[in-house]
Motif scaffolding. Sequence first.
Motif, mmCIF file in Angstrom:
data_model
loop_
_atom_site.group_PDB
_atom_site.id
_atom_site.type_symbol
_atom_site.label_atom_id
_atom_site.label_comp_id
_atom_site.label_asym_id
_atom_site.label_seq_id
_atom_site.Cartn_x
_atom_site.Cartn_y
_atom_site.Cartn_z
ATOM 1 N N PRO A 118 -0.899 12.982 2.624
ATOM 2 C CA PRO A 118 -1.702 13.166 1.410
ATOM 3 C C PRO A 118 -2.502 11.907 1.065
ATOM 4 O O PRO A 118 -1.996 10.785 1.224
ATOM 5 C CB PRO A 118 -0.656 13.445 0.318
ATOM 6 C CG PRO A 118 0.581 13.839 1.044
ATOM 7 C CD PRO A 118 0.547 13.092 2.347
ATOM 8 N N GLY A 119 -3.718 12.120 0.581
ATOM 9 C CA GLY A 119 -4.532 10.995 0.121
ATOM 10 C C GLY A 119 -3.803 10.250 -0.988
ATOM 11 O O GLY A 119 -3.931 9.034 -1.116
ATOM 12 N N SER A 120 -3.004 10.977 -1.788
ATOM 13 C CA SER A 120 -2.295 10.343 -2.908
ATOM 14 C C SER A 120 -1.249 9.342 -2.408
ATOM 15 O O SER A 120 -1.066 8.288 -3.007
ATOM 16 C CB SER A 120 -1.642 11.403 -3.793
ATOM 17 O OG SER A 120 -0.837 12.268 -3.029
ATOM 18 N N LYS A 123 -3.317 6.345 -0.959
ATOM 19 C CA LYS A 123 -3.932 5.548 -2.021
ATOM 20 C C LYS A 123 -2.864 4.812 -2.837
ATOM 21 O O LYS A 123 -3.039 3.649 -3.210
ATOM 22 C CB LYS A 123 -4.777 6.451 -2.933
ATOM 23 C CG LYS A 123 -5.612 5.669 -3.925
ATOM 24 C CD LYS A 123 -6.545 6.529 -4.727
ATOM 25 C CE LYS A 123 -7.211 5.693 -5.805
ATOM 26 N NZ LYS A 123 -8.107 6.455 -6.659
ATOM 27 N N GLY A 124 -1.740 5.501 -3.087
ATOM 28 C CA GLY A 124 -0.641 4.883 -3.830
ATOM 29 C C GLY A 124 -0.117 3.652 -3.104
ATOM 30 O O GLY A 124 0.172 2.624 -3.720
ATOM 31 N N ARG A 127 -2.568 0.855 -3.499
ATOM 32 C CA ARG A 127 -2.477 0.281 -4.854
ATOM 33 C C ARG A 127 -1.252 -0.638 -4.968
ATOM 34 O O ARG A 127 -1.324 -1.716 -5.565
ATOM 35 C CB ARG A 127 -2.417 1.410 -5.879
ATOM 36 C CG ARG A 127 -2.558 0.901 -7.293
ATOM 37 C CD ARG A 127 -2.665 2.031 -8.282
ATOM 38 N NE ARG A 127 -2.378 1.526 -9.602
ATOM 39 C CZ ARG A 127 -3.055 1.839 -10.704
ATOM 40 N NH1 ARG A 127 -4.049 2.684 -10.651
ATOM 41 N NH2 ARG A 127 -2.723 1.323 -11.857
ATOM 42 N N SER A 128 -0.129 -0.193 -4.375
ATOM 43 C CA SER A 128 1.079 -1.032 -4.413
ATOM 44 C C SER A 128 0.834 -2.371 -3.723
ATOM 45 O O SER A 128 1.263 -3.416 -4.204
ATOM 46 C CB SER A 128 2.236 -0.344 -3.699
ATOM 47 O OG SER A 128 2.664 0.744 -4.432
ATOM 48 N N PHE A 174 -9.774 1.660 -9.501
ATOM 49 C CA PHE A 174 -9.304 2.596 -8.479
ATOM 50 C C PHE A 174 -10.017 3.945 -8.527
ATOM 51 O O PHE A 174 -9.881 4.741 -7.607
ATOM 52 C CB PHE A 174 -7.782 2.764 -8.553
ATOM 53 C CG PHE A 174 -7.070 1.604 -7.936
ATOM 54 C CD1 PHE A 174 -6.900 1.543 -6.569
ATOM 55 C CD2 PHE A 174 -6.622 0.553 -8.705
ATOM 56 C CE1 PHE A 174 -6.277 0.455 -5.979
ATOM 57 C CE2 PHE A 174 -5.998 -0.539 -8.125
ATOM 58 C CZ PHE A 174 -5.824 -0.584 -6.760
ATOM 59 N N LEU A 177 -12.256 4.181 -5.602
ATOM 60 C CA LEU A 177 -11.662 4.255 -4.261
ATOM 61 C C LEU A 177 -11.227 5.706 -4.044
ATOM 62 O O LEU A 177 -10.297 6.182 -4.689
ATOM 63 C CB LEU A 177 -10.444 3.318 -4.167
ATOM 64 C CG LEU A 177 -9.635 3.409 -2.873
ATOM 65 C CD1 LEU A 177 -10.444 2.934 -1.669
ATOM 66 C CD2 LEU A 177 -8.343 2.591 -2.973
ATOM 67 N N GLN A 178 -11.953 6.389 -3.179
ATOM 68 C CA GLN A 178 -11.619 7.795 -2.903
ATOM 69 C C GLN A 178 -11.013 7.901 -1.514
ATOM 70 O O GLN A 178 -11.588 7.405 -0.548
ATOM 71 C CB GLN A 178 -12.885 8.658 -2.912
ATOM 72 C CG GLN A 178 -13.429 8.974 -4.285
ATOM 73 C CD GLN A 178 -14.723 9.776 -4.202
ATOM 74 O OE1 GLN A 178 -14.970 10.503 -3.244
ATOM 75 N NE2 GLN A 178 -15.565 9.637 -5.203
ATOM 76 N N ILE A 179 -9.860 8.566 -1.438
ATOM 77 C CA ILE A 179 -9.221 8.747 -0.136
ATOM 78 C C ILE A 179 -8.814 10.206 -0.002
ATOM 79 O O ILE A 179 -8.055 10.727 -0.823
ATOM 80 C CB ILE A 179 -7.975 7.837 -0.009
ATOM 81 C CG1 ILE A 179 -8.402 6.375 -0.162
ATOM 82 C CG2 ILE A 179 -7.279 8.068 1.321
ATOM 83 C CD1 ILE A 179 -7.289 5.374 -0.041
ATOM 84 N N LYS A 335 6.937 -1.056 -2.434
ATOM 85 C CA LYS A 335 6.351 -0.222 -3.498
ATOM 86 C C LYS A 335 6.159 -0.949 -4.825
ATOM 87 O O LYS A 335 5.594 -0.379 -5.762
ATOM 88 C CB LYS A 335 7.269 0.981 -3.752
ATOM 89 C CG LYS A 335 7.453 1.870 -2.535
ATOM 90 C CD LYS A 335 8.359 3.035 -2.871
ATOM 91 C CE LYS A 335 8.651 3.895 -1.668
ATOM 92 N NZ LYS A 335 9.545 3.228 -0.700
ATOM 93 N N THR A 336 6.644 -2.162 -4.932
ATOM 94 C CA THR A 336 6.661 -2.827 -6.243
ATOM 95 C C THR A 336 6.101 -4.262 -6.162
ATOM 96 O O THR A 336 5.724 -4.732 -5.082
ATOM 97 C CB THR A 336 8.119 -2.953 -6.748
ATOM 98 O OG1 THR A 336 8.820 -3.780 -5.803
ATOM 99 C CG2 THR A 336 8.791 -1.602 -6.852
#
Lengths: 388, 270
Positions: A118-120, A123-124, A127-128, A174, A177-179, A335-336
């Motif tokens: 998934p793009g989510s 992208k997540g 972002r991390s 963000f 930024l499209q993924i 992730k953090t």
Amino acid sequence: MATECFESRVYEIEVLTPTIIGGQDKIQSFEFVKDGDCLYFINFDRLFEENLFKESFIDELSRGLSGNLKDFNIRNVMTKYNIDFRRFSKYKLKLEGVQKLSREIVPFVKSAGRFYIPGSSFKGAIRSFVTKALKKDLIKHYEDCLNQKGKVDPQHLSSNADKKVFSSPNESPFKYLQISDSSFVNPDDVAVFEIKVMNICDGQVKWFAGVKEGKTNNVDKPEQSSSIVAEGIKPGVKIFGSMKVEKDFVDGNEVVSGLKEKIGINVLAASPAEFLAEVMRAVVKDYIQREINFYSKYNQAQIVSEYHKLLNILNSLEQNQFLIQIGFSTGYLSKTVGIFFTKTHFEKLKMIDQKSRIYPDLFPKTRRIIFKNGQVYTVPGWIKITIR
Amino acid sequence: MDVILKGKYIIKCKIKAVTGLHIGEGNNSIEIGGIDNAVVKDAEGKPYIPGSSLKGKMRSLMEFAEGKVKDDLMVVAVKKGDKPEICIHMCDDKECPVCGLFGRNHGKHVTKKEFLKDPKAEGRDFSDAVIPTRLIVRDAKLIESSITDEMKENLDLEWTEVKFENNIDRITSKANPRQSERVPAGAEFSAEFVVNRYEVDGSDDGEKYLSKFIKAMKLLEDDYLGGQGSRGNGKVKFVDIEIFYKDSSDYEKDSNDLKPIATAPSLDQL
């Protein structure tokens, strides 16, 4: 404004180590049949539809599924009624050196039955990793969250800092930024992997072996430890999608502050996509180096060697390429912003998040490792991205 | 202003969801057995793409691409107290490709720049420039066969899937799950667009607005449709494109035997 601002580019993901993006519900033991080194995942809709009138089959199946599932073997029932499990499977996956098949399998995320990234998730993960590149005064917002008084929900502890650093979704860089979701992955490129949890106890490497009488049981020998079994994409597989990194992502505009002013790294890249890649390369290099130090300290030569391979790949990348770690079992640090935390921070976190096992002297003290044929093999989730 | 309808370009094509598509139903009501964040559906319960979603997105993309997103070129469409909530481009420039193709409204409009100076500003009337809107966008219906039996076997609902996402806390790494309904990748919708060709004060549009419309289609392919598009959803592709031209005189003829003036399997081959 130049036309290229509106053009999306192709991203290529090359899977470097087994990559697992977990789906929703675990796959239970009655949902698959093991045959040799393959698992066949049963299509119950078709099984019921085509065998609805087979005398007592549905009754026996229902009895089995509503009873003690530990004693239930779907293969035996199908064999008894002369039903070929291969004909009633959705897909089959190879077991990649799995020695201990658990009763449930972590599914890979699917869209209408098809494997994809998934793009989510992608992208997540970006972002991390971007948060690991923030200027020190911005990281401080995350540190300040640990000083909150009263009852704080650990699920939303970073919300205030996220908002201060990146603003609301409408005002966040963000949004530029499209993924897209990735292309679908052929089931032949997916396999079943075995994961074990390495736990540092009193400075020694132990392996998690479940919970006994309310206490975590850790053992010396990995073969005696518990296994997590998961569907993952095999190393070497390439998948594609589209990505748009707009100029405002980097430079900002009247509404949105750009990422350039938030990053504590001196970036030379000319284009927005290359800016992102350069930030990612710098952050990942630091992250890998820290992980090498961790695994070296506990004499995990195989993992150290795996990370050195990743470091060599990282050092040979082009301007439009980067590495990232993504998905299931990649751990707390990926992730953090915990990579910046010290003992004092974790002491505060322990007070806030009392349900989690937080050890301020060494946190996180566990790592999830992929095993192959009973041996330590690699770490999950490393992918190489090329933006074309 | 003298406006004569010279003819109509009719663009018929399929819109293919390359990735899952989420066009929210808006009110987020949860029926018993329903799910959060549902997609918009027609009277038969099948998902569709509202013409308003398509037209709105294309207009927005064209505003950026034509350099119209500036405070003195945007008008306040929705305000919240003293703050401009939603702004769109609208102007009285008779040659404006955005207003010319997507239309202007009657009534008075306050530019964002004027509004920020004085929220009570009266605004201006663009009526002198208002002509019937050139672009008409039909609702795009789902082509049922595009969701194959194999896909249907794996769907959570009859035509759609439920996607689960997690927002991960950057300090604790705790997951906050959320779900949304979406049309699965591979679904196709039958779309139709009409671009009216006018002669305004003796000046014939020719193919100007058709070209601008094709530009808007290309911009959409490089962007997304619907919600959650920056993180995966909504990549669409126009396929099996046919462009017809109906001259105004054709409407007086008995025969409807219209041949396309252009056909292409995709936009880049048009």
